[in-house]
Write a protein that holds these residues in place. Structure first.
Motif, PDB file in Angstrom:
ATOM      1  N   ASN A  66      -3.407  -2.880  -7.145  1.00 18.60           N
ATOM      2  CA  ASN A  66      -2.206  -3.459  -6.524  1.00 18.60           C
ATOM      3  C   ASN A  66      -2.429  -4.920  -6.148  1.00 18.60           C
ATOM      4  O   ASN A  66      -1.574  -5.527  -5.511  1.00 18.60           O
ATOM      5  CB  ASN A  66      -1.843  -2.700  -5.240  1.00 18.60           C
ATOM      6  CG  ASN A  66      -1.336  -1.303  -5.517  1.00 18.60           C
ATOM      7  OD1 ASN A  66      -0.955  -1.006  -6.640  1.00 18.60           O
ATOM      8  ND2 ASN A  66      -1.350  -0.466  -4.502  1.00 18.60           N
ATOM      9  N   ARG A  84      -0.877   8.981  -1.857  1.00 21.11           N
ATOM     10  CA  ARG A  84       0.384   8.984  -2.604  1.00 21.11           C
ATOM     11  C   ARG A  84       0.181   8.455  -4.027  1.00 21.11           C
ATOM     12  O   ARG A  84       0.701   9.023  -4.989  1.00 21.11           O
ATOM     13  CB  ARG A  84       1.426   8.138  -1.867  1.00 21.11           C
ATOM     14  CG  ARG A  84       2.687   7.865  -2.676  1.00 21.11           C
ATOM     15  CD  ARG A  84       3.830   7.403  -1.816  1.00 21.11           C
ATOM     16  NE  ARG A  84       3.699   6.055  -1.291  1.00 21.11           N
ATOM     17  CZ  ARG A  84       3.965   4.944  -1.990  1.00 21.11           C
ATOM     18  NH1 ARG A  84       4.331   5.037  -3.261  1.00 21.11           N
ATOM     19  NH2 ARG A  84       3.839   3.759  -1.428  1.00 21.11           N
ATOM     20  N   LEU A 131      -2.221   3.356   7.544  1.00 22.90           N
ATOM     21  CA  LEU A 131      -1.208   3.809   6.589  1.00 22.90           C
ATOM     22  C   LEU A 131      -1.771   3.854   5.173  1.00 22.90           C
ATOM     23  O   LEU A 131      -1.302   4.620   4.331  1.00 22.90           O
ATOM     24  CB  LEU A 131       0.016   2.880   6.608  1.00 22.90           C
ATOM     25  CG  LEU A 131       1.205   3.435   5.806  1.00 22.90           C
ATOM     26  CD1 LEU A 131       1.909   4.522   6.600  1.00 22.90           C
ATOM     27  CD2 LEU A 131       2.195   2.349   5.426  1.00 22.90           C
ATOM     28  N   ASP A 151      -5.591  -0.886   8.370  1.00 23.80           N
ATOM     29  CA  ASP A 151      -4.263  -0.266   8.443  1.00 23.80           C
ATOM     30  C   ASP A 151      -4.347   1.198   8.010  1.00 23.80           C
ATOM     31  O   ASP A 151      -4.532   1.483   6.835  1.00 23.80           O
ATOM     32  CB  ASP A 151      -3.273  -1.039   7.550  1.00 23.80           C
ATOM     33  CG  ASP A 151      -1.869  -0.428   7.580  1.00 23.80           C
ATOM     34  OD1 ASP A 151      -1.629   0.511   8.378  1.00 23.80           O
ATOM     35  OD2 ASP A 151      -1.015  -0.900   6.795  1.00 23.80           O
ATOM     36  N   ARG A 155      -1.068   5.917   1.692  1.00 18.47           N
ATOM     37  CA  ARG A 155      -0.673   5.234   0.456  1.00 18.47           C
ATOM     38  C   ARG A 155      -1.596   5.618  -0.701  1.00 18.47           C
ATOM     39  O   ARG A 155      -1.139   5.910  -1.795  1.00 18.47           O
ATOM     40  CB  ARG A 155      -0.677   3.714   0.650  1.00 18.47           C
ATOM     41  CG  ARG A 155       0.570   3.191   1.356  1.00 18.47           C
ATOM     42  CD  ARG A 155       0.532   1.677   1.536  1.00 18.47           C
ATOM     43  NE  ARG A 155       0.425   0.913   0.308  1.00 18.47           N
ATOM     44  CZ  ARG A 155       1.468   0.472  -0.416  1.00 18.47           C
ATOM     45  NH1 ARG A 155       2.695   0.733  -0.029  1.00 18.47           N
ATOM     46  NH2 ARG A 155       1.268  -0.237  -1.506  1.00 18.47           N
TER      47      ARG A 155
HETATM   48  P1  ATP Z   1       5.756   1.168  -5.611  1.00 14.81           P
HETATM   49  O1  ATP Z   1       5.826   1.386  -7.070  1.00 14.81           O
HETATM   50  O2  ATP Z   1       5.621   2.432  -4.829  1.00 14.81           O
HETATM   51  O3  ATP Z   1       6.772   0.205  -5.075  1.00 14.81           O
HETATM   52  P2  ATP Z   1       3.961  -0.922  -4.888  1.00 14.81           P
HETATM   53  O4  ATP Z   1       2.491  -1.096  -5.173  1.00 14.81           O
HETATM   54  O5  ATP Z   1       4.876  -1.982  -5.417  1.00 14.81           O
HETATM   55  O6  ATP Z   1       4.334   0.508  -5.421  1.00 14.81           O
HETATM   56  P3  ATP Z   1       5.026  -1.558  -2.297  1.00 14.81           P
HETATM   57  O7  ATP Z   1       5.082  -0.694  -1.092  1.00 14.81           O
HETATM   58  O8  ATP Z   1       6.277  -2.027  -2.931  1.00 14.81           O
HETATM   59  O9  ATP Z   1       4.096  -0.780  -3.332  1.00 14.81           O
HETATM   60  O10 ATP Z   1       4.145  -2.810  -1.885  1.00 14.81           O
HETATM   61  C1  ATP Z   1       3.955  -3.928  -2.750  1.00 14.81           C
HETATM   62  C2  ATP Z   1       2.516  -4.412  -2.675  1.00 14.81           C
HETATM   63  O11 ATP Z   1       2.210  -4.809  -1.353  1.00 14.81           O
HETATM   64  C3  ATP Z   1       1.478  -3.355  -3.011  1.00 14.81           C
HETATM   65  O12 ATP Z   1       1.225  -3.289  -4.387  1.00 14.81           O
HETATM   66  C4  ATP Z   1       0.293  -3.851  -2.246  1.00 14.81           C
HETATM   67  O13 ATP Z   1      -0.336  -4.891  -2.931  1.00 14.81           O
HETATM   68  C5  ATP Z   1       0.890  -4.431  -0.999  1.00 14.81           C
HETATM   69  N1  ATP Z   1       0.981  -3.491   0.136  1.00 14.81           N
HETATM   70  C6  ATP Z   1       2.060  -2.787   0.535  1.00 14.81           C
HETATM   71  N2  ATP Z   1       1.787  -2.081   1.644  1.00 14.81           N
HETATM   72  C7  ATP Z   1       0.512  -2.326   1.961  1.00 14.81           C
HETATM   73  C8  ATP Z   1      -0.355  -1.926   3.008  1.00 14.81           C
HETATM   74  N3  ATP Z   1       0.034  -1.078   3.956  1.00 14.81           N
HETATM   75  N4  ATP Z   1      -1.603  -2.432   3.024  1.00 14.81           N
HETATM   76  C9  ATP Z   1      -2.005  -3.287   2.063  1.00 14.81           C
HETATM   77  N5  ATP Z   1      -1.268  -3.704   1.065  1.00 14.81           N
HETATM   78  C10 ATP Z   1       0.004  -3.252   0.998  1.00 14.81           C
END
Ligand code: ATP
Ligand code: MG
Length: 409
Positions: A96, A140, A133, A131, A137
Motif C-alpha cells: 500500500n 481484512r 486499527l 495505530d 486492516r
Molecule cells: P481499499 O481498496 O480498501 O480502498 P486502500 O489501500 O486504498 O484499499 P484506503 O483505506 O482507501 O485503503 O487507504 C488508502 C491508503 O492509505 C492505503 O493504501 C494506505 O497506504 C493508507 N492508509 C489508510 N489507512 C491507514 C492506516 N490506518 N494506517 C496506515 N496507512 C493507512
C-alpha cells in the motif's frame, strides 16, 4: 506541486484487479494553493481535499507521530517540504506504500512490488505499531487477497501480536472497528479475517466470545468438523460463497456464541445454547455499535436457528410462533435472511456443504401460508382489537395445519 496516485489504486492495478477508488497524494503544495485551484477541503483530521471535478481524494503529503493512546493520539505534520518517501513510510503495508505518476512510473522505496510478487502482507516500518486499527486492516487485506495466496509476513504477525497484547486495541472506537469488520465480512474469504485476528491474539481482545468457541467440541454425528470455532469459520465461508449480505454474515459469525458457555461436563452437547448465547450476541452487537438490522438478525438467528433446522418437525403452533417472532407479515426480507443464515449454518459442516436444505423452501411455504390469511373477512364478521388479533392467529394456525398436512402427504 507534484501529484501521485497512491495506495489501493497502485496496488490493485499491479495485481490486475479492478480499481474502484483512487487516492492521490500531493507533494510540495500548501493548503492555500489547493484552495486556490478549486479543491474543496474535507476531513477534520488531516489536510485532505476533494478534486473540484472528479471528487477524488487528494491528501497533502504528511508525516505522523504518535502522541497518545488510540487514534486521537496522532500529531501530523503536513508541509510542502514533506517528500513522497516520507509520506509513504507512514503507510501500513508495503503493497500500500507505492506511488505512481501520470506516466505510470512507480515509486516504491519500501519494496511493495517485491512483496506483491511474494504474496506477502508486510508492514512498512516499526511505526506500524502506532495505530492499532492496522491489525484489523491487515486481517481484512488477508481476507481479500487469500484467493491470490497472500499471507501475513511473520514479522508483521509478530507486531500484530504485540499490539494485541499491549491493550492498544481497546482504545479503538466502535465506529472505526465496525468499518473494518463490516468491510472484512464482505470480502470473498471473511473466515480468513477471523483466522488472522485469532492468530495474532486480537480476536481474544475484540471478540472473546468468538475466540472462546475454538476448542469447544460438538457431537460428531451432526458436526463432523467437531470444533465449534472451525464450524463458525465454515459457516462464514459458506455465507461468502453464497454471496450473502452483511446482515447474514454477521448473524453467521455470532449464531453459536452460547456454545462457548457450556460447562465442560456437558460437552459435546450444548443444551439451550441458543438462549444462553443471546446476552453474548447483544454484548458483541453493542461493543461495535453494529447497525440495527445486523443486531436484530444476529439475535433472531441466535435464538431460532435450531428451529430453522427442525422446521419440518415443528408443530403448527410452534411454526406460527416462529413466524410471529419474525413479524414475517411486515418484514418478509428479514425472514428470508434468517432462512439463509440457517442454510449457511447447515452447509458450514465438514462434508455436508453440498447437502440440500429442504427446510428453506418449507419455511418459505409456511410463511406464505400464514400470509394468505385475509383480514377483511374477519373485520366483516365484526372482530375488533384484541379479538381480531386472536382471530387472525387462529386462522393462521389453521392455514399452517393445512400446509403441514399437505407437505407431509
Ligand atoms: P481499499 O481498496 O480498501 O480502498 P486502500 O489501500 O486504498 O484499499 P484506503 O483505506 O482507501 O485503503 O487507504 C488508502 C491508503 O492509505 C492505503 O493504501 C494506505 O497506504 C493508507 N492508509 C489508510 N489507512 C491507514 C492506516 N490506518 N494506517 C496506515 N496507512 C493507512
Ligand atoms: Mg482506497
Amino acid at each position: 506541486m507534484q501529484i501521485y496516485k497512491v495506495g489501493g489504486a497502485v496496488r490493485d492495478r499491479l495485481l490486475g484487479k479492478p480499481v474502484t477508488d483512487i487516492d492521490w497524494v500531493v507533494i510540495g503544495a500548501t493548503t492555500e494553493e489547493m484552495l486556490a485551484k478549486g479543491f474543496r477541503p474535507v476531513g477534520a483530521d488531516f489536510p485532505v481535499f476533494l478534486h473540484p471535478k472528479s471528487g477524488e481524494e487528494y491528501a497533502l503529503a504528511r508525516t505522523e507521530r504518535k502522541s497518545g493512546r488510540g487514534y486521537g493520539g496522532f500529531t501530523f505534520h503536513a508541509s510542502p517540504e514533506v517528500t513522497l518517501e516520507e509520506d509513504l513510510i507512514r503507510r501500513d503495508l508495503t503493497i500500500n506504500a507505492m506511488a505512481e505518476d501520470d506516466q505510470q512510473n512507480l515509486t516504491d522505496p519500501y519494496h511493495g512490488q517485491r512483496d506483491l510478487e511474494a504474496r506477502l502482507l508486510r508492514h512498512v516500518s516499526p511505526a506500524f505499531a502506532e495505530d492499532p486499527l492496522r491489525v484489523l486492516r491487515v486481517a481484512r487485506f488477508a481476507a481479500r487477497y487469500a484467493g491470490l495466496d497472500f499471507t501475513v509476513a511473520s514479522e508483521t504477525l509478530e507486531l500484530m501480536r504485540q499490539l494485541s497484547e499491549s491493550g492498544e486495541l481497546e482504545a479503538l472506537t466502535a465506529e472505526r472497528s465496525w468499518k473494518e469488520i463490516s468491510r472484512a465480512l464482505m470480502e470473498d474469504q471473511p473466515q480468513v479475517f477471523i483466522e488472522v485476528l485469532r492468530e495474532c491474539g486480537a480476536l481474544k481482545v475484540l471478540m472473546p466470545e468468538v475466540d472462546a468457541l475454538f476448542g469447544v467440541p460438538q457431537p460428531e454425528a451432526h458436526h463432523p468438523e467437531i470444533d465449534t470455532g472451525a464450524h463458525t469459520l465454515s459457516v462464514l465461508e459458506q455465507a461468502a460463497r453464497h454471496k450473502q449480505p452483511l446482515t447474514v454474515r454477521w448473524a453467521c459469525l455470532l449464531h453459536d456464541l452460547g456454545k462457548g458457555l457450556t460447562p465442560k461436563e456437558e460437552w459435546p452437547r450444548h443444551i439451550a445454547h441458543e438462549h444462553k448465547g443471546l446476552k453474548l450476541i447483544k454484548a458483541v452487537n453493542e461493543r461495535f455499535k453494529a447497525p440495527k438490522d445486523c443486531q436484530e438478525l444476529a439475535l433472531l438467528v441466535g435464538e431460532y436457528h435450531t428451529h430453522g433446522h427442525r422446521a419440518l418437525e415443528l408443530k403448527p403452533s410452534t411454526l406460527l410462533e416462529l413466524l410471529q417472532s419474525f413479524d414475517v407479515y411486515r418484514r418478509p426480507q428479514r425472514f428470508e435472511e434468517f432462512i439463509a443464515a440457517c442454510e449457511m449454518d447447515a452447509r458450514g459442516r465438514k462434508g455436508l456443504e453440498q447437502r440440500s436444505y429442504p427446510q428453506a423452501d418449507y419455511l418459505r411455504g409456511a410463511a406464505n401460508a400464514a400470509r394468505t390469511v385475509a383480514v377483511q373477512p374477519l373485520l366483516e364478521k365484526g372482530f375488533k382489537g384484541l379479538e381480531l388479533g386472536e382471530a387472525i392467529k387462529r386462522e393462521r394456525l389453521k392455514a399452517l395445519k393445512a400446509y403441514k398436512e399437505a407437505a407431509s402427504a
